[in-house]
Design a protein around this motif. Structure first.
Motif, mmCIF file in Angstrom:
data_model
loop_
_atom_site.group_PDB
_atom_site.id
_atom_site.type_symbol
_atom_site.label_atom_id
_atom_site.label_comp_id
_atom_site.label_asym_id
_atom_site.label_seq_id
_atom_site.Cartn_x
_atom_site.Cartn_y
_atom_site.Cartn_z
ATOM 1 N N ALA A 1 0.829 -1.200 0.000
ATOM 2 C CA ALA A 1 0.000 0.000 0.000
ATOM 3 C C ALA A 1 0.863 1.250 0.000
ATOM 4 N N VAL A 2 1.752 1.340 0.996
ATOM 5 C CA VAL A 2 2.622 2.509 1.138
ATOM 6 C C VAL A 2 3.997 2.066 1.636
ATOM 7 N N PRO A 3 5.041 2.225 0.838
ATOM 8 C CA PRO A 3 6.405 2.024 1.328
ATOM 9 C C PRO A 3 7.023 3.365 1.724
ATOM 10 N N GLY A 4 8.068 3.308 2.555
ATOM 11 C CA GLY A 4 8.742 4.516 2.987
ATOM 12 C C GLY A 4 10.176 4.570 2.510
ATOM 13 N N LEU A 5 10.714 5.778 2.478
ATOM 14 C CA LEU A 5 12.114 6.011 2.108
ATOM 15 C C LEU A 5 12.909 6.298 3.365
ATOM 16 N N CYS A 6 13.957 5.527 3.583
ATOM 17 C CA CYS A 6 14.803 5.659 4.768
ATOM 18 C C CYS A 6 16.165 6.206 4.366
ATOM 19 N N HIS A 7 16.824 6.877 5.296
ATOM 20 C CA HIS A 7 18.184 7.360 5.023
ATOM 21 C C HIS A 7 19.107 6.207 4.644
ATOM 22 N N SER A 8 18.828 5.018 5.183
ATOM 23 C CA SER A 8 19.654 3.854 4.846
ATOM 24 C C SER A 8 19.577 3.499 3.372
ATOM 25 N N ASP A 9 18.492 3.896 2.700
ATOM 26 C CA ASP A 9 18.408 3.644 1.262
ATOM 27 C C ASP A 9 19.542 4.325 0.509
ATOM 28 N N LEU A 10 20.026 5.435 1.040
ATOM 29 C CA LEU A 10 21.183 6.096 0.422
ATOM 30 C C LEU A 10 22.454 5.273 0.616
ATOM 31 N N SER B 1 13.842 0.066 -0.382
ATOM 32 C CA SER B 1 12.916 0.312 0.731
ATOM 33 C C SER B 1 12.766 -0.892 1.656
ATOM 34 N N HIS B 2 13.044 -0.651 2.930
ATOM 35 C CA HIS B 2 12.740 -1.661 3.956
ATOM 36 C C HIS B 2 11.654 -1.154 4.897
ATOM 37 N N GLU B 3 10.902 -0.142 4.451
ATOM 38 C CA GLU B 3 9.774 0.354 5.224
ATOM 39 C C GLU B 3 8.496 0.061 4.439
ATOM 40 N N GLY B 4 7.923 -1.113 4.685
ATOM 41 C CA GLY B 4 6.790 -1.555 3.894
ATOM 42 C C GLY B 4 5.515 -1.708 4.700
ATOM 43 N N SER C 1 16.078 -5.163 0.940
ATOM 44 C CA SER C 1 16.923 -4.176 0.255
ATOM 45 C C SER C 1 18.407 -4.518 0.293
ATOM 46 N N VAL C 2 18.755 -5.661 0.851
ATOM 47 C CA VAL C 2 20.155 -6.087 0.841
ATOM 48 C C VAL C 2 20.298 -7.219 -0.182
ATOM 49 N N GLU C 3 19.837 -8.398 0.168
ATOM 50 C CA GLU C 3 19.801 -9.484 -0.810
ATOM 51 C C GLU C 3 18.362 -9.921 -1.120
ATOM 52 N N ARG C 4 17.428 -9.373 -0.379
ATOM 53 C CA ARG C 4 16.007 -9.612 -0.640
ATOM 54 C C ARG C 4 15.378 -8.330 -1.156
ATOM 55 N N ASP C 5 14.442 -8.458 -2.078
ATOM 56 C CA ASP C 5 13.765 -7.272 -2.583
ATOM 57 C C ASP C 5 12.990 -6.579 -1.467
ATOM 58 N N GLY C 6 12.953 -5.244 -1.552
ATOM 59 C CA GLY C 6 12.255 -4.441 -0.572
ATOM 60 C C GLY C 6 10.885 -4.011 -1.040
ATOM 61 N N ALA C 7 10.375 -2.953 -0.425
ATOM 62 C CA ALA C 7 8.956 -2.599 -0.543
ATOM 63 C C ALA C 7 8.637 -1.624 -1.665
ATOM 64 N N PHE C 8 9.627 -1.175 -2.443
ATOM 65 C CA PHE C 8 9.324 -0.323 -3.596
ATOM 66 C C PHE C 8 8.863 -1.176 -4.769
ATOM 67 N N GLN C 9 7.859 -2.005 -4.537
ATOM 68 C CA GLN C 9 7.270 -2.812 -5.597
ATOM 69 C C GLN C 9 5.832 -3.112 -5.202
ATOM 70 N N GLN C 10 5.078 -3.674 -6.118
ATOM 71 C CA GLN C 10 3.631 -3.784 -5.901
ATOM 72 C C GLN C 10 3.224 -4.943 -4.998
ATOM 73 N N TYR C 11 4.004 -5.993 -4.976
ATOM 74 C CA TYR C 11 3.730 -7.150 -4.110
ATOM 75 C C TYR C 11 5.041 -7.555 -3.441
ATOM 76 N N ASP D 1 6.836 6.035 -9.417
ATOM 77 C CA ASP D 1 7.611 6.898 -10.307
ATOM 78 C C ASP D 1 8.268 8.058 -9.566
ATOM 79 N N GLU D 2 7.737 8.403 -8.394
ATOM 80 C CA GLU D 2 8.252 9.530 -7.626
ATOM 81 C C GLU D 2 9.474 9.179 -6.782
ATOM 82 N N VAL D 3 9.804 7.900 -6.680
ATOM 83 C CA VAL D 3 10.906 7.489 -5.805
ATOM 84 C C VAL D 3 12.238 8.127 -6.194
ATOM 85 N N PRO D 4 12.689 8.060 -7.456
ATOM 86 C CA PRO D 4 13.980 8.682 -7.786
ATOM 87 C C PRO D 4 14.036 10.168 -7.439
ATOM 88 N N LYS D 5 12.935 10.884 -7.649
ATOM 89 C CA LYS D 5 12.860 12.305 -7.302
ATOM 90 C C LYS D 5 13.026 12.500 -5.799
#
Length: 374
Positions: free
Chosen positions: A48-57, A73-76, A130-140, A338-342
């Motif tokens: 539904a809503v993932p978050g952007l963390c400083h760790s993503d940088l 994203s690890h905030e899912g 977001s390390v070796e497993r996919d994170g929450a910036f995806q639909q499922y 689409d807004e994530v890179p921005k």
């Protein structure tokens, strides 16, 4: 066997991935995880809503042992679509869930058998999102049901997403300080994504007196708005801060400090303002933490410890405290992956306060605060 809804899970989905270090995230089409492939302890969420963390940088810069390509994203947060066989009594399709970041602990080692609030440290666990497993910036997304938490009925997905890392991390650090109501706590980096939550949690949920330290005008402003009793500008230097803390605390210093800033001066500042026999909890991820060993660690008999994330039960406690105590997330809500890179570029430049999250599933129940949701 996995239990699933009648919802159709597509074969392909959109994802925002790190494909190359130090390059912008890419929006790609990848395979969708399927209910039939769930292991017993897993659940499948429609994000539904993932978050952007400083760790993503940090992941983007290659500072973590990341396997590329990987979804960020690890905030899912999301809605349960299917459950593994062991999770059917804990979750049902339609439940609104905060995704656990950790995954696949063994359940058998001395850490897993130890206190509940240690289990997420299992040395044998699988890699995190977001390390070796996919994170929450995806639909499922497939997550570990043992580490995930059903949201309070009144909590919106947009409020919950930043709590999936920043909230639970701040909460556990406060718990590690082991302070009683009325004690003093210092928070270094108090005007950031973790810091402004820590100020409110310490003040509203635990009844502590809070010293907030930041080095940015916007951070100092957010620290004040979050309710800190004493707000200090780190740019004035450690001696000036120590003097102010001594005045406020009756010449003792704060009883414990939390370091949520990764600046090289953050840990020394925390040690300097902390009272004799006090505790300093390091939360910010850094290659090296430097303190004054002789004057502070030894002569003041400080206890220096680290804290990582939170257990499932600690997280559940934190979520209800946010609702019941009126803790506010300083949130920047974007619409669509689409807004994530921005937003990532904005985060690099410090162009927004607090946290950022992204509306992915417009049909999810309780997306934004309002209409009975906080």
């Amino acid at each position: 066997m996995a239990t699933t809804t009648t919802a159709t899970v597509p074969q392909k989905m959109r994802a925002v991935q790190i494909v190359e270090y130090n390059k912008p995230h890419e929006i790609r089409t990848i395979d969708t995880p399927q209910p039939k492939d769930l292991r017993p302890h897993e659940i499948l969420l429609k994000i539904a809503v993932p978050g952007l963390c400083h760790s993503d940088l940090e992941y983007l810069a290659g500072h973590m042992p990341t396997k590329l390509p990987v979804t960020g994203s690890h905030e899912g947060t999301g809605t349960v679509i299917a459950t593994g066989s062991d999770m059917s009594s804990h979750f049902k399709p339609g439940d609104r869930v905060l995704a656990g970041k950790t995954f696949g602990r063994c359940g058998e080692c001395e850490i897993c058998q130890g206190p509940e609030n240690y289990r997420h440290y299992c040395r044998k666990r699988d890699s995190m999102m977001s390390v070796e497993r996919d994170g929450a910036f995806q639909q499922y997304l497939v997550v570990d049901g043992r580490e995930s938490t059903i949201l309070p009925e009144k909590m919106s997905f947009a409020t919950a997403a930043p709590l999936a890392c920043a909230g639970m991390t701040s909460w556990r650090a406060i718990l590690q300080c082991q302070l009683k109501p009325g004690a003093w706590i210092g928070i270094v980096g108090s005007g950031g994504g973790l810091g402004h939550l820590a100020v409110q949690m310490a003040k509203k949920a635990k009844g502590l007196n809070v010293v907030g330290i930041d080095a940015r005008d916007s951070g100092l402003e957010l620290t004040r708005e979050s309710g800190a009793d004493l707000v200090l500008d780190a740019r004035k230097g450690v001696p000036a801060m120590v003097e102010e803390v001594q005045k406020a605390t009756g010449s003792t210093g704060v009883h414990a400090s939390i370091v949520v800033s990764d600046h090289i001066t953050a840990a020394p500042a925390a040690c300097a303002i902390t009272a004799f026999h006090g505790r300093v909890v390091q939360v910010a991820v850094q290659d090296k933490v430097t303190i004054s060993g002789t004057m502070d660690l030894i002569f003041k008999d400080l206890r220096l410890s680290g804290s990582f994330m939170a257990s499932q039960k600690e997280t559940e406690e934190m979520l209800y405290a946010v609702v019941e105590q009126g803790i506010k997330v300083e949130n920047n809500i974007f619409t669509g992956l689409d807004e994530v890179p921005k937003a990532v570029e904005m985060l690099k430049k410090g162009e927004y306060r607090g946290k950022a999250c992204f509306i992915v599933d417009e049909d999810a129940v309780g997306l934004r605060p309002g209409d009975g949701y906080v």
